[in-house]
Write an enzyme that holds these catalytic residues in place. Structure first.
Site, PDB file in Angstrom:
ATOM      1  N   ASP A   1       5.008  -5.687   9.561  1.00  0.00           N
ATOM      2  CA  ASP A   1       6.299  -5.312  10.547  1.00  0.00           C
ATOM      3  C   ASP A   1       6.218  -6.260  11.659  1.00  0.00           C
ATOM      4  O   ASP A   1       7.209  -6.722  12.079  1.00  0.00           O
ATOM      5  CB  ASP A   1       5.995  -3.894  11.026  1.00  0.00           C
ATOM      6  CG  ASP A   1       6.517  -2.723   9.925  1.00  0.00           C
ATOM      7  OD1 ASP A   1       7.203  -3.391   8.913  1.00  0.00           O
ATOM      8  OD2 ASP A   1       6.202  -1.560  10.121  1.00  0.00           O
TER       9      ASP A   1
ATOM     10  N   THR B   1      -0.253   7.612  -1.154  1.00  0.00           N
ATOM     11  CA  THR B   1      -1.918   7.350  -1.862  1.00  0.00           C
ATOM     12  C   THR B   1      -2.585   6.492  -1.562  1.00  0.00           C
ATOM     13  O   THR B   1      -3.897   6.574  -1.536  1.00  0.00           O
ATOM     14  CB  THR B   1      -1.621   7.054  -3.332  1.00  0.00           C
ATOM     15  OG1 THR B   1      -1.069   5.724  -3.268  1.00  0.00           O
ATOM     16  CG2 THR B   1      -0.558   8.284  -4.155  1.00  0.00           C
TER      17      THR B   1
ATOM     18  N   ASP C   1       0.588  -2.587  12.406  1.00  0.00           N
ATOM     19  CA  ASP C   1       1.129  -3.214  11.015  1.00  0.00           C
ATOM     20  C   ASP C   1       1.541  -4.539  10.936  1.00  0.00           C
ATOM     21  O   ASP C   1       2.570  -5.090  11.589  1.00  0.00           O
ATOM     22  CB  ASP C   1       2.354  -2.205  10.680  1.00  0.00           C
ATOM     23  CG  ASP C   1       2.833  -2.318   9.116  1.00  0.00           C
ATOM     24  OD1 ASP C   1       2.743  -1.529   8.416  1.00  0.00           O
ATOM     25  OD2 ASP C   1       3.098  -3.628   8.732  1.00  0.00           O
TER      26      ASP C   1
ATOM     27  N   ARG D   1       1.020  -1.096   0.205  1.00  0.00           N
ATOM     28  CA  ARG D   1      -0.066  -0.023  -0.167  1.00  0.00           C
ATOM     29  C   ARG D   1       0.771   1.320   0.091  1.00  0.00           C
ATOM     30  O   ARG D   1       1.643   1.436   0.926  1.00  0.00           O
ATOM     31  CB  ARG D   1      -0.648  -0.055   1.235  1.00  0.00           C
ATOM     32  CG  ARG D   1      -2.048   0.839   1.205  1.00  0.00           C
ATOM     33  CD  ARG D   1      -2.936   0.474   2.158  1.00  0.00           C
ATOM     34  NE  ARG D   1      -2.302   0.828   3.561  1.00  0.00           N
ATOM     35  CZ  ARG D   1      -3.126   0.903   4.811  1.00  0.00           C
ATOM     36  NH1 ARG D   1      -4.572   1.120   4.726  1.00  0.00           N
ATOM     37  NH2 ARG D   1      -2.527   1.540   5.927  1.00  0.00           N
TER      38      ARG D   1
HETATM   39  C1  PRP Z   1      -0.891  -4.298   4.764  1.00  0.00           C
HETATM   40  C2  PRP Z   1      -1.754  -5.511   4.818  1.00  0.00           C
HETATM   41  C3  PRP Z   1      -2.888  -5.518   3.530  1.00  0.00           C
HETATM   42  C4  PRP Z   1      -2.733  -3.972   3.630  1.00  0.00           C
HETATM   43  C5  PRP Z   1      -4.268  -3.786   3.911  1.00  0.00           C
HETATM   44  O1  PRP Z   1      -0.104  -4.387   3.744  1.00  0.00           O
HETATM   45  O2  PRP Z   1      -0.970  -6.807   4.905  1.00  0.00           O
HETATM   46  O3  PRP Z   1      -2.298  -6.190   2.565  1.00  0.00           O
HETATM   47  O4  PRP Z   1      -2.113  -3.397   4.076  1.00  0.00           O
HETATM   48  O5  PRP Z   1      -4.658  -2.354   3.541  1.00  0.00           O
HETATM   49  P1  PRP Z   1      -5.841  -2.093   2.552  1.00  0.00           P
HETATM   50  O6  PRP Z   1      -6.979  -3.018   2.989  1.00  0.00           O
HETATM   51  O7  PRP Z   1      -6.004  -0.663   3.243  1.00  0.00           O
HETATM   52  O8  PRP Z   1      -5.314  -2.220   1.327  1.00  0.00           O
HETATM   53  P2  PRP Z   1       1.051  -3.443   3.559  1.00  0.00           P
HETATM   54  O9  PRP Z   1       0.739  -2.669   2.242  1.00  0.00           O
HETATM   55  O10 PRP Z   1       1.637  -2.768   4.824  1.00  0.00           O
HETATM   56  O11 PRP Z   1       2.382  -4.348   2.737  1.00  0.00           O
HETATM   57  P3  PRP Z   1       3.255  -5.467   3.460  1.00  0.00           P
HETATM   58  O12 PRP Z   1       2.333  -6.515   3.868  1.00  0.00           O
HETATM   59  O13 PRP Z   1       4.350  -5.716   2.699  1.00  0.00           O
HETATM   60  O14 PRP Z   1       3.877  -5.026   4.973  1.00  0.00           O
HETATM   61  N1  URA Z   2      -2.346  -2.512   7.113  1.00  0.00           N
HETATM   62  C1  URA Z   2      -1.989  -3.239   8.354  1.00  0.00           C
HETATM   63  O1  URA Z   2      -0.885  -3.757   8.546  1.00  0.00           O
HETATM   64  N2  URA Z   2      -2.499  -2.778   9.535  1.00  0.00           N
HETATM   65  C2  URA Z   2      -3.583  -2.025   9.488  1.00  0.00           C
HETATM   66  O2  URA Z   2      -4.153  -1.570  10.516  1.00  0.00           O
HETATM   67  C3  URA Z   2      -4.189  -1.422   8.375  1.00  0.00           C
HETATM   68  C4  URA Z   2      -3.415  -1.809   7.021  1.00  0.00           C
END
Ligand code: PRP
Ligand code: URA
Length: 209
Positions: free
Chosen positions: A203, A108, A200, A104
Site C-alpha cells: 500500500d 487465514t 503495509d 496473504r
Molecule cells: C505483504 C508483504 C509480504 C507479506 C509478508 O504482502 O509484501 O509478501 O505481506 O507477510 P507474511 O510474512 O506474513 O507472509 P501482501 O500479502 O500484503 O501482498 P501485496 O504485496 O500484494 O500487498
Molecule cells: N505485510 C506488510 O506489508 N507489512 C507487515 O507489517 C506485515 C506484512
C-alpha cells in the site's frame, strides 16, 4: 541452518528511518526502498566468485579481477517486492528477473499464489528472492518452495524488515537459504503486522489502501 545477516550500515539505518515514518509519501517511499535495495545488493553479492583477466592500463599490462560470470536471478514477490527490483538491477544489470505473485489472505493469513513467470534456466542461477516484509514468513516460505519445485537450487532471501517469527519459519522450512535483512524488528501484532515495522509495504509503495 541458514545464516541471517542484519545490515549495520549507517546509510541503511538512516534511510530505513524515513521508510518507517508514516509521514513519508509514496514517491519518497519508493525512492528510499530503491536506494536501500541498492545498498543491500552490495552485501548480498559479497560472496560472488571472481576471476583474473589481463588488461592494459594507460601505464602497463596487469592482471585484474572481474565477476566470473555466475548467472544471477532476482525474484520479487508481488507486489511489494517490485519496489526492490530497480535498486538491485542498478548494481546487477545482467540479472534476469522472475516474478512470483502471492498475497496473504487477510482472514487465514495463508499465502495465495496467483502468478509465476521465471527465467527458463532458474536451476543454473543463484536466485535472490525480494520482499520488503518477512512477517509470519508464510509468503516467503511458499515462494521459496515454489522456486525449488521448479528446479531452483541456490536461493537467498532479501528483506527490508523481518520479525523474529518469520526468520524462524524460513530457517526451519528452508535451512539452505541465507537471509539478508536491513532490520530485525520486535514482533508481530495481532493482525500479523510487524512492530514497529513500516505498515503495509504494498500500500505504501503503490498508494493503495
Ligand atoms: C505483504 C508483504 C509480504 C507479506 C509478508 O504482502 O509484501 O509478501 O505481506 O507477510 P507474511 O510474512 O506474513 O507472509 P501482501 O500479502 O500484503 O501482498 P501485496 O504485496 O500484494 O500487498
Ligand atoms: N505485510 C506488510 O506489508 N507489512 C507487515 O507489517 C506485515 C506484512
Amino acid at each position: 541452518m541458514g545464516k541471517v545477516f542484519e545490515m549495520n550500515h549507517p546509510l541503511i539505518k538512516h534511510k530505513l528511518t524515513f521508510i518507517r515514518d508514516k509521514e513519508t509519501g509514496a514517491k519518497d517511499f519508493r525512492e528510499l526502498v530503491r536506494e536501500v535495495s541498492m545498498l543491500m545488493a552490495y552485501e548480498v553479492t559479497r560472496d560472488l566468485p571472481l576471476e583474473d583477466i589481463e588488461i592494459e592500463t594507460p601505464i602497463v599490462k596487469t592482471k585484474s579481477q572481474v565477476l566470473s560470470g555466475k548467472k544471477l536471478g532476482i525474484v520479487p514477490i508481488l507486489r511489494a517486492g517490485l519496489g526492490m527490483v530497480e535498486g538491485m538491477l542498478n548494481l546487477l544489470p545482467a540479472a534476469k528477473v522472475g516474478h512470483v505473485g502471492l498475497y496473504r489472505d487477510p482472514e487465514t493469513l495463508e499465502p495465495v499464489e496467483y502468478y509465476c513467470k521465471l527465467p527458463s534456466d532458474i536451476e543454473e542461477r543463484d536466485l535472490i528472492v525480494l520482499d520488503p516484509m518477512l512477517a509470519t514468513g508464510g509468503s516467503a516460505k511458499a515462494a521459496i518452495t515454489f522456486l525449488k519445485d521448479r528446479g531452483a537450487t541456490a536461493i537467498k532471501l532479501m528483506c527490508l524488515i523481518a520479525a523474529p517469527e518469520g526468520i524462524k519459519v524460513i530457517q526451519e522450512a528452508h535451512p539452505d537459504v541465507d537471509i539478508y535483512i536491513a532490520a530485525i524488528d520486535e514482533k508481530l501484532n495481532d493482525h500479523a503486522y510487524i512492530i514497529p515495522g513500516l505498515g503495509d509495504a504494498g500500500d505504501r509503495l503503490f498508494g493503495t489502501k
